[in-house]
Design a protein around this motif. Structure first.
Motif, short mmCIF file in Angstrom:
data_model
loop_
_atom_site.label_atom_id
_atom_site.label_comp_id
_atom_site.label_asym_id
_atom_site.label_seq_id
_atom_site.Cartn_x
_atom_site.Cartn_y
_atom_site.Cartn_z
N ASP A 1 -5.15 -11.27 0.79
CA ASP A 1 -5.68 -12.40 1.56
C ASP A 1 -6.20 -13.52 0.67
O ASP A 1 -6.46 -14.62 1.15
N THR A 2 -6.38 -13.24 -0.60
CA THR A 2 -7.07 -14.17 -1.50
C THR A 2 -6.10 -15.13 -2.17
O THR A 2 -5.18 -14.69 -2.88
N PRO A 3 -6.26 -16.45 -1.98
CA PRO A 3 -5.45 -17.41 -2.74
C PRO A 3 -5.74 -17.30 -4.23
O PRO A 3 -6.90 -17.11 -4.63
N ARG A 4 -4.71 -17.38 -5.05
CA ARG A 4 -4.87 -17.29 -6.50
C ARG A 4 -4.62 -18.68 -7.08
O ARG A 4 -3.53 -19.24 -6.91
N THR A 5 -5.62 -19.22 -7.76
CA THR A 5 -5.58 -20.63 -8.15
C THR A 5 -5.76 -20.88 -9.65
O THR A 5 -6.00 -22.01 -10.06
N ASP A 6 -5.67 -19.83 -10.46
CA ASP A 6 -5.72 -20.01 -11.92
C ASP A 6 -4.99 -18.86 -12.58
O ASP A 6 -4.55 -17.90 -11.92
N PHE A 7 -4.85 -18.95 -13.90
CA PHE A 7 -4.08 -17.95 -14.64
C PHE A 7 -4.62 -16.54 -14.42
O PHE A 7 -3.85 -15.60 -14.14
N ASP A 8 -5.94 -16.37 -14.54
CA ASP A 8 -6.52 -15.03 -14.45
C ASP A 8 -6.33 -14.40 -13.09
O ASP A 8 -6.04 -13.20 -12.99
N SER A 9 -6.48 -15.18 -12.02
CA SER A 9 -6.35 -14.59 -10.68
C SER A 9 -4.89 -14.30 -10.34
O SER A 9 -4.59 -13.32 -9.66
N VAL A 10 -3.97 -15.15 -10.84
CA VAL A 10 -2.54 -14.86 -10.66
C VAL A 10 -2.18 -13.58 -11.42
O VAL A 10 -1.51 -12.69 -10.90
N LYS A 11 -2.64 -13.47 -12.66
CA LYS A 11 -2.39 -12.27 -13.46
C LYS A 11 -2.95 -11.04 -12.76
O LYS A 11 -2.30 -9.98 -12.72
N ASP A 12 -4.14 -11.16 -12.21
CA ASP A 12 -4.79 -10.03 -11.54
C ASP A 12 -3.93 -9.50 -10.39
O ASP A 12 -3.80 -8.29 -10.21
N TYR A 13 -3.33 -10.41 -9.61
CA TYR A 13 -2.47 -9.96 -8.51
C TYR A 13 -1.27 -9.19 -9.03
O TYR A 13 -0.91 -8.13 -8.52
N PHE A 14 -0.65 -9.71 -10.09
CA PHE A 14 0.56 -9.07 -10.60
C PHE A 14 0.26 -7.79 -11.40
O PHE A 14 1.16 -6.96 -11.59
N ASP A 15 -0.98 -7.61 -11.84
CA ASP A 15 -1.35 -6.33 -12.46
C ASP A 15 -0.99 -5.17 -11.53
O ASP A 15 -0.44 -4.15 -11.96
N ALA A 16 -1.31 -5.32 -10.25
CA ALA A 16 -1.04 -4.26 -9.27
C ALA A 16 0.41 -4.30 -8.79
O ALA A 16 1.06 -3.26 -8.68
N PHE A 17 0.92 -5.50 -8.52
CA PHE A 17 2.26 -5.62 -7.95
C PHE A 17 3.33 -5.08 -8.90
O PHE A 17 4.31 -4.45 -8.46
N LEU A 18 3.17 -5.28 -10.18
CA LEU A 18 4.18 -4.86 -11.14
C LEU A 18 4.27 -3.35 -11.27
O LEU A 18 5.28 -2.82 -11.78
N LEU A 19 3.26 -2.62 -10.81
CA LEU A 19 3.33 -1.16 -10.83
C LEU A 19 4.45 -0.65 -9.93
O LEU A 19 4.95 0.47 -10.11
N LYS A 20 4.86 -1.48 -8.97
CA LYS A 20 5.96 -1.09 -8.06
C LYS A 20 7.33 -1.33 -8.68
O LYS A 20 8.35 -0.98 -8.10
N GLN A 21 7.36 -1.95 -9.86
CA GLN A 21 8.60 -2.27 -10.57
C GLN A 21 9.55 -3.09 -9.68
O GLN A 21 10.69 -2.71 -9.42
N PRO A 22 9.08 -4.25 -9.19
CA PRO A 22 9.88 -5.04 -8.25
C PRO A 22 10.98 -5.84 -8.94
O PRO A 22 10.80 -6.35 -10.05
N GLN A 23 12.11 -5.95 -8.27
CA GLN A 23 13.17 -6.87 -8.66
C GLN A 23 13.68 -7.55 -7.40
O GLN A 23 14.05 -6.89 -6.42
N GLY A 24 13.71 -8.89 -7.44
CA GLY A 24 14.00 -9.67 -6.24
C GLY A 24 15.41 -10.22 -6.21
O GLY A 24 16.05 -10.42 -7.24
N GLU A 25 15.86 -10.48 -4.99
CA GLU A 25 17.16 -11.11 -4.76
C GLU A 25 17.02 -12.07 -3.59
O GLU A 25 16.45 -11.71 -2.56
N ILE A 26 17.49 -13.28 -3.75
CA ILE A 26 17.44 -14.26 -2.67
C ILE A 26 18.59 -14.01 -1.71
O ILE A 26 19.75 -13.98 -2.11
#
Length: 359
Positions: A115-140
């Motif tokens: 729910d939290t908007p991420r508005t700087d380097f540290d907060s963006v990094k913090d979100y991806f700390d958890a998300f990258l544990l899922k080993q995501p790969q995207g396709e449009i």
């Protein structure tokens, strides 16, 4: 617009030192072009100091972002789509700092599962700390590109394959790119779940529910208790086969599997009963484990209740128990209706009661 596997391979910028621009997807990569922000001679760094390590990391980020250098006044659609591929390649590194470096110094990230908007380097990094544990790969799957003076947007539907779980998750996306210090960066990124799945419930078939056991079983095969525990929901309850203690959080579930995995278990479902509701599914029955460490085979009764959480099916409740007759002796078999029996009459508190006639 499709990008070939060869093209995507060019985006692995962390393994080379040359500069690369979106417009040079099909051209020879220059290995002598100057860096966007200057270079750092890593051979002279003292790796025993945190300052040196920080310089190494920043240099890696700079090299990665060289692939998005501004090469001409206007960007075209193919180059815009290549920026998504570059972001996707950043995800593949598993390094949240490299992913965060793809965003501007004052970004707005509205993530899928926070729910939290991420508005700087540290907060963006913090979100991806958890998300990258899922080993995501995207396709449009469906994208719409707009281009203006010094900006470009790409919006539509994408799908992620989660390497850690095998799940596939669709979502809606908006990327707004701008030029910052001569590099195309993500100024705004909005990602959201598919709304009809919220209103109607996440659809799943009976066979797909049964396949969720396969994901859990695959996690057992890794012999990594952390990967097994990641198959469980945030607020899950595990009632394990050989422990009296209910496990109700990640650490306690992981702790149980530390010992269980030493047996090298691999499970097979012998009898399955599936029920499906809105964003919930149940699979219960009989399974059997082959213990690779001992050669033993063990049957048990199981209940799995799955919930849709963070864009994937997770185990909300898992109850496993031994086959009780092995310890308590054979249970009485249910009566089977046979030949007709005579009606019997007996007095019960002064009234007549007639036994039912069996067919």
């Amino acid at each position: 617009m499709k990008i070939s596997a060869i093209t995507l391979g060019l985006f692995c910028a962390v393994t080379r030192s040359g500069a690369f621009t979106p417009s040079s997807i099909s051209k020879t990569v220059s290995t002598t072009a100057p860096r966007a922000f200057g270079s750092v001679a890593t051979s002279n760094l003292n790796l025993n100091t945190s300052t040196s390590l920080n310089l190494l990391q920043r240099n890696k980020q700079r090299k990665f972002n060289n692939d998005a250098k501004v090469s001409k006044e206007m960007i075209d659609e193919e180059e815009v789509r290549a920026l998504f591929s570059l972001w996707n390649s950043a995800l593949a590194t598993g390094d949240s700092r490299i992913v965060a470096s793809r965003y501007t110094t004052s970004p707005v990230l509205l993530p899928t599962v926070s729910d939290t908007p991420r508005t700087d380097f540290d907060s963006v990094k913090d979100y991806f700390d958890a998300f990258l544990l899922k080993q995501p790969q995207g396709e449009i799957l469906d994208g719409n590109i707009s281009i203006g003076d010094g900006w470009a947007s790409d919006t539509g539907i994408y799908e992620f394959s989660m390497g850690a779980s095998g799940d596939k998750v669709k979502g809606r996306y908006t990327f707004l790119y701008i030029q910052e210090n001569g590099v195309w960066k993500i100024q705004h990124h909005h990602s959201s779940v598919m709304p009809e799945e919220i209103a109607m419930g996440k659809t799943i078939t009976e066979s797909e529910v049964q396949d969720l056991f396969g994901l859990w079983n695959d996690a057992l095969a890794t012999k990594d208790p952390k990967k097994v525990a990641m198959r469980y929901a945030k607020q899950s309850v595990l009632l394990p086969t050989v422990s009296d203690t209910p496990r109700t959080d990640f650490q306690s579930i992981k702790d149980y599997f530390v010992n269980f995995l030493k047996l090298e278990p691999q499970g097979t479902i012998l009898e399955s009963n599936v029920q499906i509701g809105m964003n919930i599914a149940q699979d219960c029955g009989i399974y059997e484990f082959a213990m690779g460490a001992t050669g033993a085979k063990v049957k048990g009764r199981y209940t799995f209740i799955y919930v849709w959480e963070d864009d994937q099916w997770k185990i909300s409740h898992h109850h496993s128990s031994v086959m009780p007759e092995a310890f308590l002796g054979p249970a009485p078999k249910p009566a089977i209706p046979g030949k007709k029996e005579l009606k019997k009459e007996k007095k019960v508190n002064g009234t007549k009661e007639t036994d039912a006639e069996f067919a």
